[in-house]
Each structure stands twice: as structure tokens, then as C-alpha cells.
Write a protein that holds these residues in place. Structure first.
Motif, short mmCIF file in Angstrom:
data_model
loop_
_atom_site.label_atom_id
_atom_site.label_comp_id
_atom_site.label_asym_id
_atom_site.label_seq_id
_atom_site.Cartn_x
_atom_site.Cartn_y
_atom_site.Cartn_z
N SER A 243 0.84 -1.19 0.00
CA SER A 243 0.00 0.00 0.00
C SER A 243 0.88 1.24 0.00
CB SER A 243 -0.94 0.01 1.21
OG SER A 243 -0.19 0.12 2.41
N ILE A 244 0.30 2.36 -0.38
CA ILE A 244 0.97 3.66 -0.33
C ILE A 244 0.01 4.62 0.34
CG2 ILE A 244 1.67 5.63 -1.76
CD1 ILE A 244 2.90 3.66 -3.72
N SER A 245 0.49 5.34 1.34
CA SER A 245 -0.42 6.20 2.10
C SER A 245 0.21 7.55 2.40
CB SER A 245 -0.83 5.52 3.41
OG SER A 245 0.32 5.31 4.23
N SER A 246 -0.64 8.49 2.79
CA SER A 246 -0.20 9.80 3.23
C SER A 246 -1.22 10.30 4.24
CB SER A 246 -0.11 10.77 2.04
OG SER A 246 0.41 12.01 2.44
N GLU A 247 -0.72 10.97 5.29
CA GLU A 247 -1.64 11.48 6.31
C GLU A 247 -1.18 12.83 6.83
OE1 GLU A 247 -0.21 8.97 10.21
OE2 GLU A 247 -1.42 7.90 8.71
N LEU A 265 -8.30 15.81 -0.45
CA LEU A 265 -7.95 16.08 -1.84
C LEU A 265 -6.43 16.14 -2.00
CD1 LEU A 265 -10.60 18.76 -2.86
CD2 LEU A 265 -10.34 16.48 -3.86
N ARG A 266 -5.79 16.91 -1.11
CA ARG A 266 -4.35 17.06 -1.27
C ARG A 266 -3.58 15.78 -0.96
NH1 ARG A 266 -3.57 20.74 1.73
NH2 ARG A 266 -2.43 19.72 3.40
N LEU A 267 -4.03 15.04 0.06
CA LEU A 267 -3.38 13.76 0.38
C LEU A 267 -3.55 12.77 -0.77
CD1 LEU A 267 -4.47 13.42 4.12
CD2 LEU A 267 -2.20 14.04 3.26
N SER A 268 -4.73 12.78 -1.41
CA SER A 268 -4.95 11.90 -2.56
C SER A 268 -4.00 12.25 -3.70
CB SER A 268 -6.41 12.02 -3.04
OG SER A 268 -7.30 11.61 -2.03
N HIS A 269 -3.75 13.53 -3.87
CA HIS A 269 -2.82 13.98 -4.90
C HIS A 269 -1.42 13.42 -4.62
CE1 HIS A 269 -0.92 16.54 -7.85
NE2 HIS A 269 -0.19 17.14 -6.93
N LYS A 270 -0.99 13.48 -3.36
CA LYS A 270 0.33 12.94 -2.99
C LYS A 270 0.40 11.44 -3.25
CE LYS A 270 1.84 16.01 0.76
NZ LYS A 270 2.20 16.03 2.18
N VAL A 271 -0.65 10.72 -2.84
CA VAL A 271 -0.67 9.27 -3.02
C VAL A 271 -0.62 8.91 -4.50
CG1 VAL A 271 -2.12 7.21 -2.75
CG2 VAL A 271 -1.80 8.79 -0.82
N GLY A 272 -1.40 9.64 -5.32
CA GLY A 272 -1.37 9.40 -6.76
C GLY A 272 0.01 9.64 -7.35
N GLN A 273 0.67 10.71 -6.91
CA GLN A 273 2.04 10.99 -7.38
C GLN A 273 2.97 9.83 -7.07
OE1 GLN A 273 2.94 14.78 -5.43
NE2 GLN A 273 3.21 15.72 -7.43
N ASP A 308 -4.07 4.90 -11.20
CA ASP A 308 -2.99 5.68 -10.57
C ASP A 308 -3.36 7.16 -10.58
OD1 ASP A 308 -2.72 6.41 -13.20
OD2 ASP A 308 -0.57 5.96 -13.34
N SER A 309 -4.63 7.44 -10.80
CA SER A 309 -5.11 8.80 -10.94
C SER A 309 -5.43 9.42 -9.58
CB SER A 309 -6.37 8.82 -11.81
OG SER A 309 -7.06 10.05 -11.67
N SER A 310 -4.83 10.56 -9.31
CA SER A 310 -5.13 11.28 -8.07
C SER A 310 -6.60 11.65 -8.01
CB SER A 310 -4.28 12.56 -7.99
OG SER A 310 -2.91 12.26 -7.99
N THR A 311 -7.18 12.00 -9.15
CA THR A 311 -8.59 12.38 -9.19
C THR A 311 -9.48 11.22 -8.77
OG1 THR A 311 -8.14 13.95 -10.97
CG2 THR A 311 -10.43 13.27 -10.67
N LYS A 312 -9.22 10.03 -9.31
CA LYS A 312 -10.01 8.86 -8.96
C LYS A 312 -9.85 8.50 -7.49
CE LYS A 312 -12.21 7.50 -12.65
NZ LYS A 312 -13.70 7.44 -12.62
N ILE A 313 -8.62 8.60 -7.01
CA ILE A 313 -8.36 8.28 -5.60
C ILE A 313 -9.11 9.25 -4.69
CG2 ILE A 313 -6.55 8.22 -3.81
CD1 ILE A 313 -4.66 7.29 -6.15
N GLY A 335 -6.03 10.54 6.91
CA GLY A 335 -5.09 9.94 5.97
C GLY A 335 -5.80 9.25 4.82
N VAL A 336 -5.05 9.04 3.74
CA VAL A 336 -5.55 8.35 2.54
C VAL A 336 -4.57 7.22 2.21
CG1 VAL A 336 -6.07 8.53 0.08
CG2 VAL A 336 -6.61 10.43 1.60
N ARG A 337 -5.11 6.09 1.80
CA ARG A 337 -4.27 4.93 1.48
C ARG A 337 -4.72 4.31 0.16
NH1 ARG A 337 -5.82 2.49 5.28
NH2 ARG A 337 -7.24 0.94 4.36
N ALA A 338 -3.76 4.07 -0.74
CA ALA A 338 -4.00 3.27 -1.95
C ALA A 338 -3.55 1.85 -1.65
CB ALA A 338 -3.23 3.85 -3.13
N GLU A 339 -4.39 0.87 -1.89
CA GLU A 339 -4.06 -0.50 -1.48
C GLU A 339 -4.31 -1.49 -2.61
OE1 GLU A 339 -6.50 -0.46 2.01
OE2 GLU A 339 -8.31 -1.02 0.92
#
Length: 388
Positions: A243-247, A265-273, A308-313, A335-339
Motif C-alpha cells: 500500500s501507499i499512504s499519506s496522512e 484532496l491534497r493527500l490523494s494527490h500525494k498518493v497518486g504521485q 494511478d489517478s489522483s482524481t479517482k483516488i 489519511g488516505v491509502r491506496a491499497e
């Protein structure tokens, strides 16, 4: 059959050491690396600060009163990444079997390198000399026949030391240790072992396996093997992130939904990056909320297609948050996590909606600008944070 020779190399107070290398006038003074204000936490502390009870992840509001004379240095993550990359590149000149565990530690299997480079002690000394002479830093090294014991050995070598646990001394070394020192034993597991009357690794080694399994499940079987010095896990050259996360921890507790949504929104942008940086796409998105009283809640959802889209996340993260509103308490952290990650090439589906494809292309262009001009900050305007 040749015994494996495994090294665990762990940098000493890495973030602090990098800062002192670049600011020699601070050598000998107590140092805390972290943001001094708000609800930031300690990232690293010099050993004199640690002697006062300061440790990583401690809130700065608790750490500073323990050593008010300490110099607080704001972190420079780009410097730590550069130093880490140089260290890991050097390890690969010694053996192809390098498992980077974090920014400042790695396992090396040097079994196949000994013919050319000498025994494991010689290789470890070579590593420590390079890090000191070429980088102005120090490292501690543990040497053993497996990863579990090598990691414990490096802990006992700190700071700036070298510890060797010969195969025939493995059980002798382990058995006097408290079970809380074992890899995979956190507070909850330690409490369960203590309830069984098990305080030391030696006691764990003699405990009937059936009793451990009945209390801890398969984890009990694995711990018993480790307590006897048995660890056949290989040094993994590539470690796939699950997983990749940001909080973000707020300076004050937040009740306004629009502030929480803006942060998501901003955390999702970081995770997408980070997904795009690592060539990964996510099949699921999760959010984490920590309330004022430190209790927390997590929620996650599967995606219809990997992205891998920040918008979708961000869309998924916001949907999860809105299902929780009204929130039970003011929020101190979100926090937001992509898993459920997979390689980018394995099934990323492109949308037929031209707006989505334009958004994804804009994100990739922003990524490229960020790589070419690392000091620049390229981010969608809607992700800008209002003043707290």
C-alpha cells in the motif's frame, strides 16, 4: 554446506547524522529533527536526547520539555533520500542480494561475495569505513546466519559498532533476551506471552508448540522457530509495497467537513504521485481518521478498475468520508491509502471519458515538471490548503 552470512546495516540516528554532517557547528549538541510547531512528531533525535526519553514518533510538544536546550532542525527529506540512495548503491557493489528495509537500513546476503571480498567481518568493516570516509556518517552492523538474528545483533552494536553472532552461539545469544525484543512481538503479543508465564526467548523456545498455537495461532509457531534461531527467509532483492499512504495531523482539532475534504484532496494527490513514481496502480482506496481522544476509524473500498489517478483516488476517499458524516468527534488526523497495488502495466484501464484522460495527462505532466525542477511545487489549485 556453507552457512549463510547475513549483514544487517543500520545507520545511526540517520536524519540527525545527515544534519550534523552539513552543520558541523552543531556537533556535540543535543539535536531533535522535526517540525517545531503544532502537532508534529519527532523524526529522529541525537543519542543524548534519547537518554532523556525522547524517541521517534513522540509528539514534539512532549519531546521539547524533556530537553529544552536541544536544537530543533526541520527535516530535509531530499538530503536523506540522496544519502540513502548513495548508501544503497554502494551495497550493490558488494552483493546483488540487498534488501532495503527503510531509508536507513538494509539486509545484505554476502555469502557469495566472501571469496572475492573476504569474510563477513571484513565486508562489514569495509562498509563502515566507506560510510564514514565517503559520507561522514556512521553505521552499526549485525552479522549472523539469518535476518532475525542479524537485526538483533545490529541493535546491540549501536551506536557505531559491529556485532557478530556465530552460528554456534545463536541460541546462547537469544535465550537471555526478553521476548519483547523479538521481531514480530509487539505489546499485545508480549502481553499474551507474559500471560503464559513466558518472559524470555529461552522460555519461549521450550514452550510446547501446541500451547503457543492455541493462544497465538500460526504466529505462535513462527515465533517458536525464531526463538530457536531458525529463520530461513531469504534476503528479498525487491520488496513490493502492499500500500501507499499519506496522512496529516492538524494543528487544532477539526470539525468542518470542508476542511477535512480539502485535506483529503491534497493527500490523494500525494498518493497518486507516489503511485505513478513507483509504476503502480491501486485496486482499492482507504481512509484513516484519528479523533480528538486518539481513538480512530478506518474505511476502505474496492475500485471497479485499477488506477494511478489522483482524481479517482480523491473521489473514492471523499465518498468514504461522506458516509461517515456527521463525525462522532473533532478530528486530529486524517489519511488516505491506496491499497492492493499492482504493476502499472497489469491491467490499468483507460477511461472513454476524454475529461478523465485529460486529467490523467495533466497529472503526468505535473509529475515530469516536479522531476525536472525538484524545488518547484506543481499542484492543482483546488488542492491548496487554507490557513489553519
Amino acid at each position: 554446506m556453507t552457512e549463510r552470512a547475513i549483514l544487517h546495516v543500520d545507520m545511526d540516528a540517520f536524519f540527525v547524522s545527515v544534519e550534523l554532517r552539513d552543520s558541523p557547528d552543531l556537533v556535540g549538541k543535543p539535536i531533535i529533527v522535526g517540525h517545531p510547531s503544532g502537532r508534529s512528531v519527532v523524526l529522529s533525535a541525537s543519542y543524548d536526547c534519547r537518554a532523556r526519553g525522547i524517541h521517534s514518533a513522540m509528539p514534539m510538544s512532549q519531546a521539547i520539555p524533556l530537553m529544552p536546550e536541544a536544537t530543533v532542525i526541520e527535516p530535509s527529506h531530499h538530503k536523506y533520500s540522496e544519502a540513502s540512495a548513495q548508501i544503497m548503491a554502494y551495497f550493490h557493489t558488494l552483493t546483488p542480494l540487498v534488501e532495503q528495509v527503510s531509508v536507513d537500513e538494509a539486509f545484505l546476503d554476502v555469502t557469495g561475495s566472501m571469496r572475492m571480498l573476504g569474510g563477513p567481518v571484513q565486508i562489514a568493516q569495509k562498509i563502515r569505513e566507506y560510510i564514514r570516509a565517503e559520507m561522514g556518517l556512521t553505521a552499526s552492523v549485525g552479522i549472523a546466519r539469518n535476518k532475525f538474528v542479524a537485526k538483533l545483533a545490529s541493535t546491540y552494536a549501536k551506536p557505531d559498532g559491529l556485532a557478530v553472532i556465530a552460528p554456534e552461539r545463536t541460541e546462547e545469544f537469544l535465550h537471555e533476551l526478553p521476548v519483547s525484543k523479538m521481531w514480530g512481538v509487539g505489546k499485545r503479543t508480549a502481553d499474551q506471552l507474559h500471560a503464559l508465564g513466558i518472559e524470555t526467548v529461552g522460555q519461549l523456545a521450550t514452550e510446547p508448540e501446541t500451547r503457543l498455537i492455541s493462544r497465538l495461532g500460526e504466529h505462535g509457531r513462527a515465533l517458536r522457530l525464531l526463538s530457536r534461531g531458525i529463520d530461513n527467509r531469504p534476503v528479498e532483492v525487491s520488496r513490493d509495497e502492499k500500500s501507499i499512504s499519506s496522512e496529516h495531523a492538524f494543528a487544532v482539532d477539526i470539525t468542518e467537513p470542508q476542511v477535512l475534504e480539502g485535506e483529503l484532496l491534497r493527500l490523494s494527490h500525494k498518493v497518486g504521485q507516489r503511485l505513478r513514481q513507483h509504476g503502480k496502480s491501486a485496486n482499492g482506496v482507504g481512509i484513516k481518521i484519528k479523533y480528538k481522544d486518539f481513538s480512530g476509524i478506518t474505511r476502505s473500498k474496492a475500485l471497479a478498475a485499477a488506477t494511478d489517478s489522483s482524481t479517482k483516488i480523491s473521489e473514492s476517499a471523499l465518498a468514504l468520508l461522506r458516509k461517515l458524516t456527521p463525525l462522532a468527534q473533532p478530528v486530529r488526523l486524517i489519511g488516505v491509502r491506496a491499497e492492493r497495488l499492482q504493476d502499472y502495466e497489469l491491467g490499468l484501464q483507460f477511461s472513454l471519458d476524454p475529461r478523465e484522460e485529460k486529467a490523467r495527462e495533466a497529472e503526468r505532466i505535473a509529475d515530469q515538471i516536479g522531476q525536472k525542477f525538484p524545488q518547484s511545487i506543481v499542484t492543482p489549485a483546488r488542492f491548496l490548503r487554507p490557513k489553519e
